[in-house]
Design an enzyme around this catalytic site. Structure first.
Site, mmCIF file in Angstrom:
data_model
loop_
_atom_site.group_PDB
_atom_site.id
_atom_site.type_symbol
_atom_site.label_atom_id
_atom_site.label_comp_id
_atom_site.label_asym_id
_atom_site.label_seq_id
_atom_site.Cartn_x
_atom_site.Cartn_y
_atom_site.Cartn_z
ATOM 1 N N ASP A 1 3.005 -3.150 17.229
ATOM 2 C CA ASP A 1 2.717 -3.285 15.804
ATOM 3 C C ASP A 1 3.927 -2.914 14.949
ATOM 4 O OD1 ASP A 1 1.051 -3.869 13.745
ATOM 5 O OD2 ASP A 1 -0.154 -2.052 13.870
ATOM 6 N N GLU B 1 3.523 11.615 -1.214
ATOM 7 C CA GLU B 1 4.663 11.820 -0.305
ATOM 8 C C GLU B 1 5.520 10.570 -0.436
ATOM 9 O OE1 GLU B 1 5.254 14.468 1.420
ATOM 10 O OE2 GLU B 1 3.335 15.499 1.328
ATOM 11 N N THR C 1 5.338 2.385 -5.790
ATOM 12 C CA THR C 1 3.882 2.369 -5.565
ATOM 13 C C THR C 1 3.296 3.730 -5.939
ATOM 14 O OG1 THR C 1 4.279 0.872 -3.711
ATOM 15 C CG2 THR C 1 2.072 1.744 -3.926
ATOM 16 N N GLY C 2 4.030 4.796 -5.639
ATOM 17 C CA GLY C 2 3.567 6.141 -6.010
ATOM 18 C C GLY C 2 3.328 6.245 -7.512
ATOM 19 N N LEU D 1 1.235 -3.938 7.240
ATOM 20 C CA LEU D 1 2.197 -4.291 8.289
ATOM 21 C C LEU D 1 1.815 -3.682 9.639
ATOM 22 C CD1 LEU D 1 5.518 -3.908 6.264
ATOM 23 C CD2 LEU D 1 4.330 -6.015 6.886
ATOM 24 N N GLU E 1 17.386 4.675 -1.462
ATOM 25 C CA GLU E 1 16.830 4.735 -0.105
ATOM 26 C C GLU E 1 16.932 3.351 0.531
ATOM 27 O OE1 GLU E 1 12.514 5.096 0.301
ATOM 28 O OE2 GLU E 1 12.851 6.685 1.770
ATOM 29 N N GLY F 1 4.213 6.691 0.632
ATOM 30 C CA GLY F 1 4.837 5.377 0.505
ATOM 31 C C GLY F 1 6.010 5.449 -0.448
ATOM 32 N N SER F 2 6.317 4.312 -1.063
ATOM 33 C CA SER F 2 7.527 4.233 -1.881
ATOM 34 C C SER F 2 7.306 4.823 -3.279
ATOM 35 C CB SER F 2 7.946 2.767 -1.999
ATOM 36 O OG SER F 2 6.923 2.061 -2.665
ATOM 37 N N LYS G 1 -6.725 3.494 3.944
ATOM 38 C CA LYS G 1 -6.155 2.140 3.953
ATOM 39 C C LYS G 1 -4.771 2.193 4.596
ATOM 40 C CE LYS G 1 -3.581 -0.461 1.469
ATOM 41 N NZ LYS G 1 -2.877 -1.188 2.554
ATOM 42 N N CYS H 1 11.177 8.724 6.061
ATOM 43 C CA CYS H 1 11.334 9.182 4.681
ATOM 44 C C CYS H 1 12.354 10.306 4.585
ATOM 45 C CB CYS H 1 9.991 9.640 4.141
ATOM 46 S SG CYS H 1 9.177 10.783 5.250
HETATM 47 P P1 NAD Z 1 4.786 1.020 0.028
HETATM 48 O O1 NAD Z 1 4.757 1.879 -1.184
HETATM 49 O O2 NAD Z 1 5.227 -0.383 -0.095
HETATM 50 O O3 NAD Z 1 3.334 0.943 0.701
HETATM 51 C C1 NAD Z 1 2.646 2.098 1.097
HETATM 52 C C2 NAD Z 1 1.150 1.805 1.073
HETATM 53 O O4 NAD Z 1 0.762 1.536 -0.267
HETATM 54 C C3 NAD Z 1 0.730 0.585 1.896
HETATM 55 O O5 NAD Z 1 -0.510 0.861 2.523
HETATM 56 C C4 NAD Z 1 0.552 -0.488 0.838
HETATM 57 O O6 NAD Z 1 -0.366 -1.484 1.191
HETATM 58 C C5 NAD Z 1 0.018 0.319 -0.325
HETATM 59 N N1 NAD Z 1 0.217 -0.292 -1.645
HETATM 60 C C6 NAD Z 1 1.167 -1.172 -2.022
HETATM 61 N N2 NAD Z 1 0.999 -1.505 -3.327
HETATM 62 C C7 NAD Z 1 -0.072 -0.811 -3.769
HETATM 63 C C8 NAD Z 1 -0.716 -0.700 -5.025
HETATM 64 N N3 NAD Z 1 -0.324 -1.389 -6.088
HETATM 65 N N4 NAD Z 1 -1.759 0.138 -5.131
HETATM 66 C C9 NAD Z 1 -2.168 0.872 -4.073
HETATM 67 N N5 NAD Z 1 -1.610 0.799 -2.858
HETATM 68 C C10 NAD Z 1 -0.565 -0.020 -2.698
HETATM 69 O O7 NAD Z 1 5.661 1.807 1.095
HETATM 70 P P2 NAD Z 1 6.044 1.347 2.570
HETATM 71 O O8 NAD Z 1 7.084 0.279 2.457
HETATM 72 O O9 NAD Z 1 4.807 1.075 3.349
HETATM 73 O O10 NAD Z 1 6.672 2.682 3.174
HETATM 74 C C11 NAD Z 1 7.999 3.027 3.005
HETATM 75 C C12 NAD Z 1 8.117 4.124 1.962
HETATM 76 O O11 NAD Z 1 7.287 5.222 2.328
HETATM 77 C C13 NAD Z 1 9.521 4.682 1.893
HETATM 78 O O12 NAD Z 1 9.900 4.839 0.553
HETATM 79 C C14 NAD Z 1 9.385 6.045 2.571
HETATM 80 O O13 NAD Z 1 10.329 6.989 2.175
HETATM 81 C C15 NAD Z 1 8.004 6.435 2.201
HETATM 82 N N6 NAD Z 1 7.485 7.435 3.140
HETATM 83 C C16 NAD Z 1 7.392 8.736 2.730
HETATM 84 C C17 NAD Z 1 6.931 9.721 3.602
HETATM 85 C C18 NAD Z 1 6.845 11.171 3.169
HETATM 86 O O14 NAD Z 1 6.229 11.953 3.876
HETATM 87 N N7 NAD Z 1 7.424 11.572 2.047
HETATM 88 C C19 NAD Z 1 6.558 9.364 4.901
HETATM 89 C C20 NAD Z 1 6.655 8.039 5.286
HETATM 90 C C21 NAD Z 1 7.121 7.070 4.388
#
Ligand code: NAD
Length: 489
Positions: free
Chosen positions: A90, A251, A233-234, A180, A383, A229-230, A176, A285
């Site tokens: 995956d 996070e 999105t955060g 990917l 990043e 996540g990013s 959720k 991250c």
């Molecule tokens: P992303 O923000 O694109 O997606 C993360 C999640 O959010 C996914 O499940 C996605 O479907 C969901 N999402 C996307 N758009 C959304 C919206 N509008 N509303 C609600 N949910 C939504 O991030 P990614 O590409 O999956 O992951 C990479 C990022 O995650 C990098 O920036 C990385 O640094 C960060 N990360 C941080 C940590 C930490 O512990 N600080 C750990 C792992 C990854």
């Protein structure tokens, strides 16, 4: 393999019947199709989580919940090897890394099983007050329904960092996973089904960010949003939470610095630097993607680093001896190659920078090292989330600290020196939630995880992870037989 949503203890088809493809990053081939949840599905899942919370999970004892968490750990342990292989297919990561992740995920469930049991002993702790007419006791109560949205870099591990503490606290979950990498989260749901976890306590909804993640973050029935996540999105999650003042933890990303002083052992430094940026293809991250090397050691260290980087074996994660797998997706591959192109204008490319010649399919990128980027260059400040290291030199300890802290992120940092007093001084001066001394990346379930500045809000793991899903309540009692005497004299 599972191909339905797990809601209220049942496997169900998505409301609008939509599905999306899950691809193997080593080949780009289809692994399977997975349901694309919509607003209606999210609504059902949140409703199920609420009912499960009210039906008894929210009032159950920590000891009971600890038993369920141990059972989940046992169930995952029984399928450990198969889960690791599924994670590689995956996500793309090398098998030994996936095996490590699955073992960590199991350890996470066991750890929070213990914390759930300990929670019982902490309930109703008396709090001393300065007025002996009153008594006060402190309760730690579950936050309610948790909406949990996770990324793709450590699929089952990120799920366990969210689900285990939430269940330990007595919260119920709607998880959720990333579109990917949704497959091992569905296996977690299968494990919940097999142990007979009460229906609705854990719901797993696969779906796209905007179609499923958006409605989950906006749902008025969700009490707590836990997001990894990013940063962009955060920010969306944070504004969704603002509408009805949801409890949130975030996070987010990082651009973490690794400071190496002249007195460091070059071989040890090279190994930790490589682990800090090439592990998991740099899709970490906390990756220490900004290397700061003191001038006296820089030349020798860079020569050894480039040498070893060229030796890394790249290939499909299931192939024996592979240390660097493909990136997770075509999009991520393009993004990283785009940043490398930008880097060629901004710095000196020392090694890597392209698709490996022997791998014409799949989302592979050579491990890449750039030297001397400008302070304001994109590759130094943003990043990249791929196997790309940027190196700058520094003269003094004060320079190193200033350069390391000059970032909008503050997730992690590392420092290497034979002088432990200096290392401790620098560690204390770094504006980051996680600091490694004489190493980079080792992560323990017991220790707090999270960042300062734009790297996030709150901490996961350890007892802090449990507190994320607990509300603190005071119960204050007037015990005196004397009237209060304010209005009624
Ligand atoms: P992303 O923000 O694109 O997606 C993360 C999640 O959010 C996914 O499940 C996605 O479907 C969901 N999402 C996307 N758009 C959304 C919206 N509008 N509303 C609600 N949910 C939504 O991030 P990614 O590409 O999956 O992951 C990479 C990022 O995650 C990098 O920036 C990385 O640094 C960060 N990360 C941080 C940590 C930490 O512990 N600080 C750990 C792992 C990854």
């Amino acid at each position: 393999m599972r191909d339905q949503l797990y809601i209220n203890g049942q496997w169900v088809r998505p409301d609008l019947g939509g599905y999306f493809d899950v691809l193997d990053p080593a080949s780009g081939d289809l692994i399977q199709r997975v349901p694309a949840a919509t607003e209606e599905d999210i609504d059902h899942a949140v409703h199920a989580a609420r009912q499960a919370f009210n039906r008894g999970w929210g009032q159950s004892s920590g000891a009971e919940r600890g038993g369920w968490l141990d059972a989940l750990a046992d169930e995952l342990e029984g399928r450990q090897d198969a889960l690791a292989v599924l994670e590689v297919r995956d996500n793309g990561k090398p098998l030994p890394e996936a095996q490590w992740d699955i073992a960590d995920a199991i350890g996470c469930f066991r750890y929070y099983a213990e914390l759930a049991r300990e929670l019982d002993a902490r309930q109703d702790e008396p709090l001393a007050l300065p007025d002996d007419r009153f008594s006060c006791r402190i309760r730690h109560e579950p936050v309610g329904v948790a909406g949990q949205i996770i990324p793709w870099n450590y699929p089952l591990l990120m799920a366990s960092w969210k689900v285990a503490p939430a269940l330990a606290a007595g919260a119920t979950c709607v998880l959720k996973p990333s579109e990917l990498t949704p497959l091992t989260a569905l296996e977690l749901a299968s494990a919940a089904e097999r142990i007979g976890l009460p229906s609705g306590v854990l719901n797993v909804v696969t779906g796209l960010g905007s179609e499923a993640g958006g409605p989950l973050s906006q749902h008025p029935g969700v009490d707590k949003l836990a997001f990894t996540g990013s940063v962009p999105t955060g920010a969306k999650i944070m504004s969704a939470a603002a509408a009805d003042i949801k409890n949130i933890s975030l996070e987010l990303g990082g651009k973490s610095a690794f400071i190496v002083f002249d007195d460091a052992d070059v071989e040890a430094a090279v190994e930790w630097i490589m682990f800090g940026i090439f592990w998991n293809q740099g899709q970490v991250c906390s990756a220490t993607s900004r290397l700061l090397v003191q001038e006296g050691i820089a030349q020798r260290l860079l020569e050894r680093l480039v040498d070893e980087t060229r030796r890394i074996s790249i290939g499909p994660g299931l192939e024996r001896g592979v240390l660097l797998g493909p990136l997770v997706s075509a999009g991520q591959h393009q993004k990283v190659l785009g940043m490398i192109e930008q880097g060629r204008q901004e710095a000196t490319l020392l090694t890597g920078g392209k698709r490996p010649a022997h791998l014409s399919h799949g989302y592979f990128v050579e491990p890449t090292v750039f030297a001397d980027p400008a302070d304001n260059s994109r590759i130094w400040r943003e990043e990249i989330f791929g196997p790309v290291l940027c190196v700058k030199r520094f003269k003094t300890e004060a320079d190193a600290l200033r350069m390391a802290n000059d970032s909008r992120f503050g997730l992690a940092a590392a420092v290497m020196s034979a002088d432990l007093d200096r290392a401790a001084r620098v560690a204390n001066g770094l504006r980051a939630g996680i600091v490694w001394v004489n190493c980079s990346q080792p992560t323990f379930t017991q220790a707090p995880w999270g960042g300062m500045k734009q790297s996030g809000i709150g901490r996961e793991l350890g007892r802090w992870g449990l507190e994320n899903y607990l509300e603190v309540k005071q119960v204050t009692e007037y015990r005196s037989t004397e009237p209060w005497g304010w209005y009624l004299k």
